[in-house]
Write a protein that holds these residues in place. Structure first.
Motif, PDB file in Angstrom:
ATOM      1  N   SER A   1      59.978 -47.964  10.789  1.00 49.72           N
ATOM      2  CA  SER A   1      59.212 -47.993   9.503  1.00 49.72           C
ATOM      3  C   SER A   1      60.359 -49.288   8.784  1.00 49.72           C
ATOM      4  CB  SER A   1      59.208 -47.029   8.587  1.00 49.72           C
ATOM      5  OG  SER A   1      60.506 -46.659   8.144  1.00 49.72           O
ATOM      6  N   CYS A   2      59.529 -49.769   7.934  1.00 48.51           N
ATOM      7  CA  CYS A   2      60.118 -50.690   6.801  1.00 48.51           C
ATOM      8  C   CYS A   2      61.340 -50.177   6.079  1.00 48.51           C
ATOM      9  CB  CYS A   2      59.141 -51.411   5.996  1.00 48.51           C
ATOM     10  SG  CYS A   2      59.805 -52.436   4.671  1.00 48.51           S
ATOM     11  N   THR A   3      60.947 -48.761   5.493  1.00 41.57           N
ATOM     12  CA  THR A   3      62.127 -48.152   4.798  1.00 41.57           C
ATOM     13  C   THR A   3      63.055 -47.965   5.916  1.00 41.57           C
ATOM     14  OG1 THR A   3      60.137 -47.215   3.912  1.00 41.57           O
ATOM     15  CG2 THR A   3      62.063 -46.225   3.259  1.00 41.57           C
TER      16      THR A   3
ATOM     17  N   THR B   1      57.751 -52.992  -7.547  1.00 37.72           N
ATOM     18  CA  THR B   1      57.913 -53.078  -6.015  1.00 37.72           C
ATOM     19  C   THR B   1      57.418 -51.516  -5.710  1.00 37.72           C
ATOM     20  OG1 THR B   1      58.912 -53.541  -4.081  1.00 37.72           O
ATOM     21  CG2 THR B   1      60.110 -52.512  -5.804  1.00 37.72           C
ATOM     22  N   PHE B   2      57.191 -51.233  -4.421  1.00 39.87           N
ATOM     23  CA  PHE B   2      57.122 -50.153  -3.863  1.00 39.87           C
ATOM     24  C   PHE B   2      58.240 -49.159  -4.007  1.00 39.87           C
ATOM     25  CE2 PHE B   2      56.079 -47.283   0.127  1.00 39.87           C
ATOM     26  CZ  PHE B   2      55.275 -46.499  -0.483  1.00 39.87           C
TER      27      PHE B   2
ATOM     28  N   ALA C   1      59.655 -47.502  -1.912  1.00 41.68           N
ATOM     29  CA  ALA C   1      60.899 -47.498  -0.722  1.00 41.68           C
ATOM     30  C   ALA C   1      61.765 -48.373  -1.116  1.00 41.68           C
ATOM     31  CB  ALA C   1      59.815 -47.707   0.541  1.00 41.68           C
ATOM     32  N   THR C   2      61.517 -49.606  -1.643  1.00 43.39           N
ATOM     33  CA  THR C   2      62.568 -50.722  -1.839  1.00 43.39           C
ATOM     34  C   THR C   2      63.872 -50.082  -2.245  1.00 43.39           C
ATOM     35  OG1 THR C   2      60.654 -51.948  -2.384  1.00 43.39           O
ATOM     36  CG2 THR C   2      62.775 -52.979  -2.510  1.00 43.39           C
TER      37      THR C   2
ATOM     38  N   VAL D   1      61.918 -58.998  -3.052  1.00 41.45           N
ATOM     39  CA  VAL D   1      60.688 -58.472  -2.644  1.00 41.45           C
ATOM     40  C   VAL D   1      59.265 -59.696  -2.568  1.00 41.45           C
ATOM     41  CG1 VAL D   1      58.940 -56.758  -2.731  1.00 41.45           C
ATOM     42  CG2 VAL D   1      61.140 -56.102  -3.711  1.00 41.45           C
TER      43      VAL D   1
ATOM     44  N   LEU E   1      55.506 -60.268  -2.178  1.00 41.16           N
ATOM     45  CA  LEU E   1      54.113 -59.465  -2.677  1.00 41.16           C
ATOM     46  C   LEU E   1      52.948 -59.907  -2.078  1.00 41.16           C
ATOM     47  CD1 LEU E   1      55.379 -57.733  -5.774  1.00 41.16           C
ATOM     48  CD2 LEU E   1      55.369 -56.575  -3.590  1.00 41.16           C
TER      49      LEU E   1
ATOM     50  N   ASP F   1      62.774 -57.285   1.195  1.00 32.20           N
ATOM     51  CA  ASP F   1      61.682 -56.473   1.630  1.00 32.20           C
ATOM     52  C   ASP F   1      60.482 -57.341   1.572  1.00 32.20           C
ATOM     53  OD1 ASP F   1      59.558 -54.791   1.778  1.00 32.20           O
ATOM     54  OD2 ASP F   1      60.201 -53.527   0.205  1.00 32.20           O
TER      55      ASP F   1
ATOM     56  N   GLN G   1      55.016 -56.832   2.957  1.00 28.50           N
ATOM     57  CA  GLN G   1      53.865 -57.323   3.112  1.00 28.50           C
ATOM     58  C   GLN G   1      53.571 -58.918   3.418  1.00 28.50           C
ATOM     59  OE1 GLN G   1      52.511 -56.654  -1.041  1.00 28.50           O
ATOM     60  NE2 GLN G   1      52.901 -54.725  -1.180  1.00 28.50           N
TER      61      GLN G   1
ATOM     62  N   SER H   1      57.097 -54.560   7.340  1.00 31.68           N
ATOM     63  CA  SER H   1      56.478 -53.361   7.706  1.00 31.68           C
ATOM     64  C   SER H   1      55.268 -53.531   8.601  1.00 31.68           C
ATOM     65  CB  SER H   1      55.884 -52.484   6.311  1.00 31.68           C
ATOM     66  OG  SER H   1      55.107 -51.480   6.600  1.00 31.68           O
TER      67      SER H   1
ATOM     68  N   HIS I   1      53.208 -51.015   8.984  1.00 36.42           N
ATOM     69  CA  HIS I   1      52.484 -49.903   8.823  1.00 36.42           C
ATOM     70  C   HIS I   1      51.001 -50.115   8.769  1.00 36.42           C
ATOM     71  CE1 HIS I   1      50.422 -46.922   5.884  1.00 36.42           C
ATOM     72  NE2 HIS I   1      51.087 -46.118   6.427  1.00 36.42           N
TER      73      HIS I   1
ATOM     74  N   LYS J   1      49.204 -52.709   6.705  1.00 33.14           N
ATOM     75  CA  LYS J   1      49.720 -53.953   6.586  1.00 33.14           C
ATOM     76  C   LYS J   1      49.031 -54.957   7.571  1.00 33.14           C
ATOM     77  CE  LYS J   1      53.073 -53.066   3.403  1.00 33.14           C
ATOM     78  NZ  LYS J   1      53.057 -51.790   3.320  1.00 33.14           N
TER      79      LYS J   1
ATOM     80  N   GLU K   1      52.715 -47.495  12.985  1.00 32.81           N
ATOM     81  CA  GLU K   1      53.901 -47.130  11.786  1.00 32.81           C
ATOM     82  C   GLU K   1      55.036 -47.890  12.608  1.00 32.81           C
ATOM     83  OE1 GLU K   1      54.782 -45.704   8.912  1.00 32.81           O
ATOM     84  OE2 GLU K   1      54.193 -43.882   9.544  1.00 32.81           O
ATOM     85  N   GLY K   2      55.920 -48.582  11.773  1.00 31.68           N
ATOM     86  CA  GLY K   2      57.044 -49.259  12.224  1.00 31.68           C
ATOM     87  C   GLY K   2      57.428 -50.516  11.187  1.00 31.68           C
TER      88      GLY K   2
HETATM   89  C1  LIG Z   1      54.501 -51.035   2.589  1.00 31.54           C
HETATM   90  C2  LIG Z   1      55.777 -51.362   1.786  1.00 31.54           C
HETATM   91  C3  LIG Z   1      57.136 -50.765   2.231  1.00 31.54           C
HETATM   92  C4  LIG Z   1      57.057 -49.692   3.134  1.00 31.54           C
HETATM   93  O1  LIG Z   1      56.793 -49.832   4.405  1.00 31.54           O
HETATM   94  P1  LIG Z   1      56.824 -48.532   5.663  1.00 31.54           P
HETATM   95  O2  LIG Z   1      56.870 -49.403   6.829  1.00 31.54           O
HETATM   96  O3  LIG Z   1      55.812 -47.733   5.371  1.00 31.54           O
HETATM   97  O4  LIG Z   1      58.201 -47.980   5.025  1.00 31.54           O
HETATM   98  C5  LIG Z   1      58.052 -51.180   1.552  1.00 31.54           C
HETATM   99  N1  LIG Z   1      58.114 -52.039   0.599  1.00 31.54           N
HETATM  100  C6  LIG Z   1      56.777 -52.667   0.359  1.00 31.54           C
HETATM  101  C7  LIG Z   1      56.927 -53.809  -0.721  1.00 31.54           C
HETATM  102  C8  LIG Z   1      55.767 -52.424   0.906  1.00 31.54           C
HETATM  103  O5  LIG Z   1      54.438 -52.756   0.709  1.00 31.54           O
END
Ligand SMILES: *Cc1c(COP(=O)(O)O)cnc(C)c1O
Length: 391
Positions: free
Chosen positions: A78-80, A102-103, A105-106, A148, A150, A174, A177, A198, A200, A203, A209-210
């Motif tokens: 995943s991106c995370t 940001t999301f 996860a960042t 990031v 976006l 990050d 997107q 990501s 996901h 996206k 997923e990845g």
């Molecule tokens: C979707 C997204 C992530 C997370 O990606 P995953 O692959 O679900 O871990 C992180 N940062 C941003 C800005 C995102 O849009």
């Protein structure tokens, strides 16, 4: 007045006539054709090989490298996970500046790496990190910037590189997107020390997923591969922690098909985006954000801002109306990360982040959307405006 009422009636009729049976979510959700899927997966079954640096993963990574013109593409689960591995590979120990808009996860990736995030405000017009504010946060305790990219746009990546150079900081992105976006002739994926995408399902490029870490730094790439893990590399570089963040053959198969379809899917997004633009530009109080700082966008997201007084009602009311009509618009990102669980910092004043989290609205774009759905959504938005203007 008659013209006004007629328009309201026309919109009402069109909304009623268009039967939106299935809920339309925000997120790209492109799927390859079933025939190709079968063919790809029959290969996996013939080889009886699910995982561990298989032929499809190797092909996917090398295709990404050529597509982006980057030296190393290292796929992750995943991106995370990619961002967590990145923080580890970059050896971060001190504090890292990151935009709060940001999301989550960042910021979570920094928390997992044991690094303290320093939240920075964003530019109200671009939604991306504000460079003056960022520069004012730099002190001896800061060792890196995690920027990031976006909505199908990007931060001011070249200026960020100059700031990182000036202060001797690590810079990484990050770019969850931003797959396929370009700044000048250079693809996102080539900036800073590394960038993480990501894949996901929501996206524009999906491997179900990845994620993927891209870098032009050989030593860094070797470290990242060793952490991910090394797939039996005989001479791995010295690293402290390893993780399992493998991408399976099944994911790589979907990723490869998604990459084949990228140009077509992106072109479809572009058409939908411009249709939104034509319609929304004529509705008072709604501003559609255009892709920022890029020469080429993937049109990952349709984000608009609602100015309540001019539009006539609040974002919450509009979201509700859309939802009743099966359109699942979302407020992204709400709240800002500095106001989210695990990161709450009462003393931090990030006015633009707070403002955007209250006025931004994300509308559906991608595989689940077509021209008539964009019409339908814009009819609802215009109708809601006129109805409130009348009241
Ligand atoms: C979707 C997204 C992530 C997370 O990606 P995953 O692959 O679900 O871990 C992180 N940062 C941003 C800005 C995102 O849009």
């Amino acid at each position: 007045m008659a013209v006004f009422d007629m328009r309201l009636q026309t919109l009402q009729d069109e909304i009623t006539q268009f039967c939106c049976q299935d809920a339309v979510p925000v997120g790209q959700l492109y799927f390859p054709s079933w025939e190709r899927y079968e063919q790809m997966f029959s290969g996996i079954f013939e080889r009886e090989y699910y995982n561990n640096n298989g032929p499809l993963l190797t092909e996917f990574e090398s295709r990404i490298q050529s597509f982006l013109g980057v030296k190393h593409a290292i796929c992750t689960s995943s991106c995370t996970m990619g961002l967590m591995i990145a923080a580890q590979a970059l050896g971060l120990k001190k504090r890292v500046i990151v935009p709060a808009h940001t999301f989550i996860a960042t910021a979570l990736s920094l928390q997992w790496a044991g690094v303290e995030p320093v939240f920075c405000d964003v530019d109200i017009k671009t939604h991306h990190v504000d460079l003056d504010k960022l520069e004012s946060l730099i002190d001896d305790s800061v060792e890196a910037i995690l920027a990031v990219n976006l909505w199908g746009g990007a931060a001011e990546v070249e200026k960020l590189e100059a700031i990182a150079d000036k202060y001797g900081l690590t810079l990484y992105f990050d770019s969850a997107q931003a797959f396929g976006c370009k700044v000048g002739d250079k693809a996102i994926g080539n900036f800073g020390h590394l960038e993480v995408f990501s894949f996901h399902a929501t996206k524009v490029l999906s491997s179900a997923e990845g994620g993927c870490i891209c870098t032009n730094d050989d030593a860094l790439a070797a470290k990242i591969r060793a952490i991910r893990p090394s797939y039996g590399e005989t001479n791995p570089p010295n690293i402290v922690k390893v993780a399992n963040s493998r991408m399976s053959e099944a994911q790589a198969a979907i990723g490869l098909m998604s990459l084949d379809d990228f140009d077509e899917n992106r072109a479809n997004n572009k058409k939908l985006y411009h249709h939104y633009k034509n319609r929304l530009d004529r509705i008072p109080g709604i501003t559609l954000l255009k892709p920022q700082n890029v020469s080429y966008s993937n049109y990952q997201s349709v984000v608009c801002e609602i100015e309540e007084d001019t539009y006539g009602c609040s974002r919450a009311v509009l979201i509700d109306v859309l939802k009743k009509n099966n359109i699942l618009a979302r407020r992204y990102f709400y709240p800002g990360v500095h106001k989210s669980k695990g990161f709450i910092n009462e003393s931090l004043q990030l006015n633009n982040t707070d403002c955007l989290s209250n006025i931004s609205l994300q509308l559906p774009i991608g595989a689940k959307v077509d021209f008539s759905i964009v019409e339908y959504i814009c009819n609802i938005i215009e109708f809601t405006h006129l109805e409130h203007a009348k009241a």
